[in-house]
Design a protein around this motif. Structure first.
Motif, short mmCIF file in Angstrom:
data_model
loop_
_atom_site.label_atom_id
_atom_site.label_comp_id
_atom_site.label_asym_id
_atom_site.label_seq_id
_atom_site.Cartn_x
_atom_site.Cartn_y
_atom_site.Cartn_z
N GLY A 114 0.79 -1.23 0.00
CA GLY A 114 0.00 0.00 0.00
C GLY A 114 0.81 1.27 0.00
N PHE A 115 2.03 1.22 -0.54
CA PHE A 115 2.85 2.41 -0.63
C PHE A 115 2.66 3.12 -1.97
N THR A 116 3.07 4.38 -2.01
CA THR A 116 2.92 5.20 -3.20
C THR A 116 4.25 5.30 -3.92
N MET A 117 4.28 4.95 -5.21
CA MET A 117 5.49 5.07 -6.01
C MET A 117 5.68 6.52 -6.45
N LEU A 118 6.88 7.03 -6.23
CA LEU A 118 7.22 8.40 -6.62
C LEU A 118 8.39 8.33 -7.58
N PRO A 125 14.77 3.08 -10.35
CA PRO A 125 13.83 2.63 -9.30
C PRO A 125 13.07 3.81 -8.70
N PRO A 126 11.79 3.64 -8.41
CA PRO A 126 11.01 4.72 -7.81
C PRO A 126 11.28 4.87 -6.32
N ARG A 127 10.85 5.99 -5.79
CA ARG A 127 10.98 6.26 -4.36
C ARG A 127 9.67 5.88 -3.65
N VAL A 128 9.75 5.74 -2.33
CA VAL A 128 8.57 5.53 -1.51
C VAL A 128 8.11 6.90 -1.02
N ALA A 129 6.97 7.36 -1.50
CA ALA A 129 6.51 8.71 -1.18
C ALA A 129 6.32 8.91 0.32
N GLU A 130 5.94 7.85 1.04
CA GLU A 130 5.67 7.96 2.47
C GLU A 130 6.94 8.06 3.32
N ALA A 131 8.08 7.72 2.77
CA ALA A 131 9.33 7.75 3.54
C ALA A 131 9.75 9.18 3.82
N PRO A 132 10.17 9.50 5.05
CA PRO A 132 10.57 10.86 5.37
C PRO A 132 11.85 11.31 4.67
N VAL A 133 12.71 10.33 4.33
CA VAL A 133 13.95 10.62 3.59
C VAL A 133 14.11 9.55 2.52
N GLN A 134 14.44 10.00 1.31
CA GLN A 134 14.63 9.08 0.18
C GLN A 134 15.96 9.44 -0.49
N MET A 135 16.81 8.45 -0.67
CA MET A 135 18.14 8.68 -1.23
C MET A 135 18.32 7.90 -2.53
N VAL A 159 25.24 7.69 -2.66
CA VAL A 159 24.07 8.57 -2.64
C VAL A 159 24.30 9.75 -3.57
N LYS A 160 23.37 9.94 -4.51
CA LYS A 160 23.47 11.03 -5.47
C LYS A 160 22.47 12.16 -5.18
N LEU A 161 21.28 11.81 -4.76
CA LEU A 161 20.26 12.80 -4.42
C LEU A 161 19.58 12.40 -3.12
N ILE A 162 19.29 13.39 -2.28
CA ILE A 162 18.56 13.14 -1.04
C ILE A 162 17.30 13.99 -1.05
N HIS A 163 16.16 13.35 -0.84
CA HIS A 163 14.88 14.05 -0.76
C HIS A 163 14.39 13.95 0.69
N ILE A 164 14.02 15.07 1.28
CA ILE A 164 13.64 15.12 2.70
C ILE A 164 12.28 15.80 2.85
N ASN A 165 11.39 15.14 3.56
CA ASN A 165 10.09 15.73 3.87
C ASN A 165 10.32 16.94 4.79
N GLU A 166 9.85 18.09 4.38
CA GLU A 166 10.11 19.32 5.15
C GLU A 166 9.46 19.31 6.52
N ASP A 167 8.50 18.43 6.74
CA ASP A 167 7.84 18.36 8.05
C ASP A 167 8.78 17.89 9.15
N ILE A 168 9.88 17.26 8.79
CA ILE A 168 10.80 16.76 9.82
C ILE A 168 11.99 17.69 10.04
N LEU A 169 11.98 18.86 9.41
CA LEU A 169 13.09 19.80 9.54
C LEU A 169 12.85 20.77 10.69
N ASP A 170 13.95 21.25 11.28
CA ASP A 170 13.84 22.29 12.30
C ASP A 170 13.93 23.66 11.66
#
Length: 295
Positions: A114-118, A125-135, A159-170
């Motif tokens: 039940g995950f979302t492909m991004l 390979p696609p990313r997991v949209a629900e993951a807070p960090v995707q590399m 690691v070439k690209l890091i995607h981070i959900n902004e909700d977990i940032l300070d």
């Protein structure tokens, strides 16, 4: 202590001991793809970061202990040398576990769990949209550690690209350790969760040269009150306080009370001073705690 010769254990027995002892382990939720375009999503707790320049993570899809077969993740990265490492937090841990089910080749674990492909930006390979960090990673090397059941296969992923959900940032744009809500694997079915209540800090001795536990007086080192952790904090101070600094702490009200209550009772005085120091250490007041135990 129980002493075990690893050569006398079955792979399953050895795996049990090691997975319970070497924990908690972060989880690599890896997305891979084969040349035919079949996507695989699977978690691995044999995972960690090993370099920052170059930025390199390593995870290991080991050969199955029960039948010595290899996993689709390994087969995929040997065909297409790319992957995405998705970091797992508590909100997705049950779905992540479901994705570890050994579905047949060609079955998409994104759909099963039940995950979302991004779509990724640099890799197939696609990313997991629900993951807070995707590399997004390029596989630099695969190191086979053996051909027997349980043998690991180290996948060196740059690691070439890091995607981070902004909700977990300070407020400074850095990952807030309390917000990311990480989980980790232990032995058997056990996991653990990193909550604000379970977090604590240990000062890094990078810019200072601690005096060391061996520099503390024998009476402090052999304290019946202070623990090894307490002694470690005291030993991380750069230098012993002066006699004047030690004498000044006698003006503290709590110290005064102890001295007044233990006149002529050296043993109880030392114990109570050490207990006070232990309280101060728990609050981060290391410098004064050291002065107290040196009175």
């Amino acid at each position: 202590m129980l002493t075990i010769n690893t050569s006398e254990l079955t792979p399953a027995q050895l795996q049990n001991y090691m997975q319970y002892a070497i924990a908690p382990r972060p989880i690599c939720f890896a997305t891979t793809i084969d040349q035919a375009g079949n996507i695989n999503l699977s978690p691995f707790s044999f995972f960690n970061m090993f370099s920052t320049n170059p930025p390199l993570c390593v995870f290991s899809p080991a050969r199955r202990v029960r039948d010595n077969t290899t996993k689709h993740t390994l087969e995929n990265v040997l065909e297409v040398k790319e992957c995405v490492i998705n970091i797992v937090n508590y909100a997705m841990v049950q779905q992540t576990s479901l994705a570890s089910t050994e579905y047949g080749k060609g079955v998409n674990e994104f759909e099963k769990a039940g995950f979302t492909m991004l779509p990724s930006q640099l890799v197939k390979p696609p990313r997991v949209a629900e993951a807070p960090v995707q590399m997004e990673c390029v596989v630099r090397e695969v190191i086979h550690l053996g051909e027997n059941p349980g043998a690991g296969n180290l996948i060196l992923a740059e690691v070439k690209l890091i995607h981070i959900n902004e909700d977990i940032l300070d407020e400074d744009g850095k990952i807030d350790q309390a917000k990311i809500d990480l989980v980790a694997r232990l032995g058997g079915d056990w996991y653990c969760r990193v909550t604000p209540e379970s977090l604590f800090k240990v000062a890094k001795p990078l810019t200072t040269l601690g005096i060391g536990v061996d520099a503390l007086p024998k009476g402090v080192r052999n304290s019946k009150v202070l623990t090894g952790n307490d002694l470690g904090m005291l030993g991380n101070i750069e230098h012993l306080p002066t006699d004047e600094e030690i004498d000044a702490v006698k003006g503290n009200e709590e110290v005064k009370e102890i001295f007044d209550a233990t006149i002529g009772d050296a043993n109880n005085r030392e114990r109570e001073l050490h207990e006070l120091a232990k309280q101060w250490l728990s609050k981060g007041n290391v410098n004064d705690a050291l002065k107290v135990v040196l009175l």
